[in-house]
Scaffold this motif. Structure first.
Motif, PDB file in Angstrom:
ATOM      1  N   GLN A 138       0.841  -1.192   0.000  1.00 47.50           N
ATOM      2  CA  GLN A 138       0.000   0.000   0.000  1.00 47.50           C
ATOM      3  C   GLN A 138       0.878   1.244   0.000  1.00 47.50           C
ATOM      4  O   GLN A 138       1.850   1.328   0.750  1.00 47.50           O
ATOM      5  CB  GLN A 138      -0.900  -0.008   1.236  1.00 47.50           C
ATOM      6  N   TYR A 139       0.506   2.202  -0.846  1.00 47.37           N
ATOM      7  CA  TYR A 139       1.221   3.474  -0.948  1.00 47.37           C
ATOM      8  C   TYR A 139       0.211   4.596  -0.738  1.00 47.37           C
ATOM      9  O   TYR A 139      -0.797   4.660  -1.440  1.00 47.37           O
ATOM     10  CB  TYR A 139       1.884   3.607  -2.329  1.00 47.37           C
ATOM     11  N   ASP A 140       0.486   5.473   0.211  1.00 46.93           N
ATOM     12  CA  ASP A 140      -0.488   6.491   0.591  1.00 46.93           C
ATOM     13  C   ASP A 140      -0.087   7.920   0.249  1.00 46.93           C
ATOM     14  O   ASP A 140      -0.787   8.853   0.623  1.00 46.93           O
ATOM     15  CB  ASP A 140      -0.760   6.412   2.101  1.00 46.93           C
ATOM     16  N   SER A 141       1.016   8.135  -0.456  1.00 47.24           N
ATOM     17  CA  SER A 141       1.497   9.498  -0.678  1.00 47.24           C
ATOM     18  C   SER A 141       0.870  10.188  -1.889  1.00 47.24           C
ATOM     19  O   SER A 141       1.099  11.385  -2.095  1.00 47.24           O
ATOM     20  CB  SER A 141       3.025   9.495  -0.815  1.00 47.24           C
ATOM     21  N   GLY A 142       0.078   9.492  -2.690  1.00 48.63           N
ATOM     22  CA  GLY A 142      -0.529  10.087  -3.881  1.00 48.63           C
ATOM     23  C   GLY A 142      -1.891  10.695  -3.593  1.00 48.63           C
ATOM     24  O   GLY A 142      -2.354  10.731  -2.448  1.00 48.63           O
ATOM     25  N   ARG A 143      -2.555  11.151  -4.634  1.00 51.32           N
ATOM     26  CA  ARG A 143      -3.873  11.766  -4.457  1.00 51.32           C
ATOM     27  C   ARG A 143      -4.930  10.747  -4.025  1.00 51.32           C
ATOM     28  O   ARG A 143      -5.961  11.119  -3.471  1.00 51.32           O
ATOM     29  CB  ARG A 143      -4.307  12.522  -5.711  1.00 51.32           C
ATOM     30  N   LEU A 144      -4.668   9.481  -4.300  1.00 58.63           N
ATOM     31  CA  LEU A 144      -5.490   8.359  -3.825  1.00 58.63           C
ATOM     32  C   LEU A 144      -4.532   7.269  -3.361  1.00 58.63           C
ATOM     33  O   LEU A 144      -3.426   7.159  -3.888  1.00 58.63           O
ATOM     34  CB  LEU A 144      -6.360   7.789  -4.957  1.00 58.63           C
ATOM     35  N   PRO A 145      -4.953   6.434  -2.411  1.00 59.35           N
ATOM     36  CA  PRO A 145      -4.096   5.304  -2.037  1.00 59.35           C
ATOM     37  C   PRO A 145      -3.922   4.359  -3.232  1.00 59.35           C
ATOM     38  O   PRO A 145      -4.845   4.182  -4.026  1.00 59.35           O
ATOM     39  CB  PRO A 145      -4.871   4.606  -0.920  1.00 59.35           C
ATOM     40  N   LEU A 146      -2.737   3.788  -3.356  1.00 55.12           N
ATOM     41  CA  LEU A 146      -2.465   2.782  -4.375  1.00 55.12           C
ATOM     42  C   LEU A 146      -2.258   1.454  -3.665  1.00 55.12           C
ATOM     43  O   LEU A 146      -1.431   1.350  -2.761  1.00 55.12           O
ATOM     44  CB  LEU A 146      -1.216   3.140  -5.181  1.00 55.12           C
ATOM     45  N   TYR A 147      -3.021   0.460  -4.098  1.00 55.58           N
ATOM     46  CA  TYR A 147      -2.885  -0.899  -3.577  1.00 55.58           C
ATOM     47  C   TYR A 147      -2.312  -1.748  -4.713  1.00 55.58           C
ATOM     48  O   TYR A 147      -2.979  -1.966  -5.720  1.00 55.58           O
ATOM     49  CB  TYR A 147      -4.231  -1.446  -3.117  1.00 55.58           C
ATOM     50  N   HIS A 148      -1.078  -2.179  -4.541  1.00 52.43           N
ATOM     51  CA  HIS A 148      -0.355  -2.914  -5.580  1.00 52.43           C
ATOM     52  C   HIS A 148      -0.334  -4.393  -5.205  1.00 52.43           C
ATOM     53  O   HIS A 148       0.316  -4.779  -4.241  1.00 52.43           O
ATOM     54  CB  HIS A 148       1.051  -2.328  -5.681  1.00 52.43           C
ATOM     55  N   PHE A 149      -1.045  -5.185  -5.964  1.00 50.22           N
ATOM     56  CA  PHE A 149      -1.139  -6.630  -5.722  1.00 50.22           C
ATOM     57  C   PHE A 149      -0.246  -7.382  -6.701  1.00 50.22           C
ATOM     58  O   PHE A 149      -0.170  -7.025  -7.873  1.00 50.22           O
ATOM     59  CB  PHE A 149      -2.570  -7.131  -5.980  1.00 50.22           C
ATOM     60  N   ASP A 150       0.397  -8.427  -6.222  1.00 50.85           N
ATOM     61  CA  ASP A 150       1.068  -9.404  -7.076  1.00 50.85           C
ATOM     62  C   ASP A 150       0.528 -10.752  -6.627  1.00 50.85           C
ATOM     63  O   ASP A 150       0.890 -11.254  -5.563  1.00 50.85           O
ATOM     64  CB  ASP A 150       2.586  -9.350  -6.914  1.00 50.85           C
ATOM     65  N   VAL A 151      -0.380 -11.305  -7.405  1.00 48.74           N
ATOM     66  CA  VAL A 151      -1.088 -12.519  -6.981  1.00 48.74           C
ATOM     67  C   VAL A 151      -0.528 -13.790  -7.629  1.00 48.74           C
ATOM     68  O   VAL A 151      -1.190 -14.823  -7.646  1.00 48.74           O
ATOM     69  CB  VAL A 151      -2.616 -12.389  -7.219  1.00 48.74           C
ATOM     70  N   TYR A 152       0.707 -13.707  -8.109  1.00 47.28           N
ATOM     71  CA  TYR A 152       1.334 -14.851  -8.763  1.00 47.28           C
ATOM     72  C   TYR A 152       1.326 -16.094  -7.877  1.00 47.28           C
ATOM     73  O   TYR A 152       1.150 -17.205  -8.352  1.00 47.28           O
ATOM     74  CB  TYR A 152       2.766 -14.492  -9.171  1.00 47.28           C
ATOM     75  N   ARG A 153       1.508 -15.908  -6.585  1.00 44.44           N
ATOM     76  CA  ARG A 153       1.604 -17.045  -5.670  1.00 44.44           C
ATOM     77  C   ARG A 153       0.249 -17.488  -5.101  1.00 44.44           C
ATOM     78  O   ARG A 153       0.184 -18.415  -4.301  1.00 44.44           O
ATOM     79  CB  ARG A 153       2.555 -16.710  -4.526  1.00 44.44           C
ATOM     80  N   ILE A 154      -0.821 -16.838  -5.490  1.00 44.65           N
ATOM     81  CA  ILE A 154      -2.150 -17.234  -5.015  1.00 44.65           C
ATOM     82  C   ILE A 154      -2.541 -18.530  -5.724  1.00 44.65           C
ATOM     83  O   ILE A 154      -2.540 -18.600  -6.953  1.00 44.65           O
ATOM     84  CB  ILE A 154      -3.202 -16.131  -5.299  1.00 44.65           C
ATOM     85  N   THR A 155      -2.876 -19.533  -4.951  1.00 44.75           N
ATOM     86  CA  THR A 155      -3.258 -20.815  -5.547  1.00 44.75           C
ATOM     87  C   THR A 155      -4.747 -21.095  -5.405  1.00 44.75           C
ATOM     88  O   THR A 155      -5.272 -21.987  -6.050  1.00 44.75           O
ATOM     89  CB  THR A 155      -2.472 -21.975  -4.897  1.00 44.75           C
ATOM     90  N   ASP A 156      -5.419 -20.316  -4.565  1.00 45.93           N
ATOM     91  CA  ASP A 156      -6.847 -20.513  -4.324  1.00 45.93           C
ATOM     92  C   ASP A 156      -7.473 -19.140  -4.067  1.00 45.93           C
ATOM     93  O   ASP A 156      -6.959 -18.374  -3.245  1.00 45.93           O
ATOM     94  CB  ASP A 156      -7.013 -21.412  -3.086  1.00 45.93           C
ATOM     95  N   PRO A 157      -8.556 -18.808  -4.764  1.00 44.52           N
ATOM     96  CA  PRO A 157      -9.193 -17.502  -4.553  1.00 44.52           C
ATOM     97  C   PRO A 157      -9.559 -17.226  -3.089  1.00 44.52           C
ATOM     98  O   PRO A 157      -9.650 -16.071  -2.682  1.00 44.52           O
ATOM     99  CB  PRO A 157     -10.445 -17.566  -5.425  1.00 44.52           C
ATOM    100  N   ASP A 158      -9.735 -18.277  -2.296  1.00 45.53           N
ATOM    101  CA  ASP A 158     -10.038 -18.076  -0.876  1.00 45.53           C
ATOM    102  C   ASP A 158      -8.934 -17.295  -0.167  1.00 45.53           C
ATOM    103  O   ASP A 158      -9.194 -16.597   0.807  1.00 45.53           O
ATOM    104  CB  ASP A 158     -10.265 -19.412  -0.163  1.00 45.53           C
TER     105      ASP A 158
END
Length: 141
Positions: free
Chosen positions: A68-88
């Motif tokens: 999470q980056y909060d210094s911009g005009r809106l928060p930026l949430y940067h996801f890298d879901v490469y290692r996600i094996t189950d949507p849960d």
């Protein structure tokens, strides 16, 4: 939603496009990125962050899944879901609070959780072009 193919001739073109995308992003925007390893997903994310006015250095959250980056005009949430094996696993992270919140989400490897990506998300599939440094963006806006 409109489909568009954009040829990025070099990294400067990518940065310009990303800055414009970040500048136009609104609270609740989700930008879903796909493409091969090394295609430029994080490079584009850095440019989107610039367009949002984020001051922090953007790095891939591969081992954290989200940064999470909060210094911009809106928060930026940067996801890298490469290692996600189950949507849960995304439910356990509380992804809905991010996707439907007050910030902008950029999701690298979005195809790993395609069923969770909102219908109105901007989708960009990054492929290699014919020339060195060239990228082909297949976008749905």
């Amino acid at each position: 939603m409109e489909d568009k193919i954009i040829v990025m001739e070099n990294e400067e073109a990518v940065r310009k496009f990303g800055r414009e995308l970040g500048a136009a992003a609104k609270a609740g925007s989700v930008i879903a990125l796909t493409g091969d390893l090394g295609a430029g997903k994080t490079t584009l994310t850095k440019a989107i962050a610039e367009g949002l006015g984020v001051k922090e250095i953007i790095t891939s959250p591969t081992f954290n899944i989200i940064k999470q980056y909060d210094s911009g005009r809106l928060p930026l949430y940067h996801f890298d879901v490469y290692r996600i094996t189950d949507p849960d696993e995304m439910y356990e992270l509380g992804y809905e609070e991010y996707f439907y919140g007050e910030g902008v989400c950029v999701v690298e490897w979005a195809d790993m959780i395609d069923e969770l990506i909102p219908e109105d998300a901007v989708r960009i599939d990054i492929g290699y072009g014919e020339r060195e440094g060239e990228r082909i963006y297949r976008c749905t806006f």
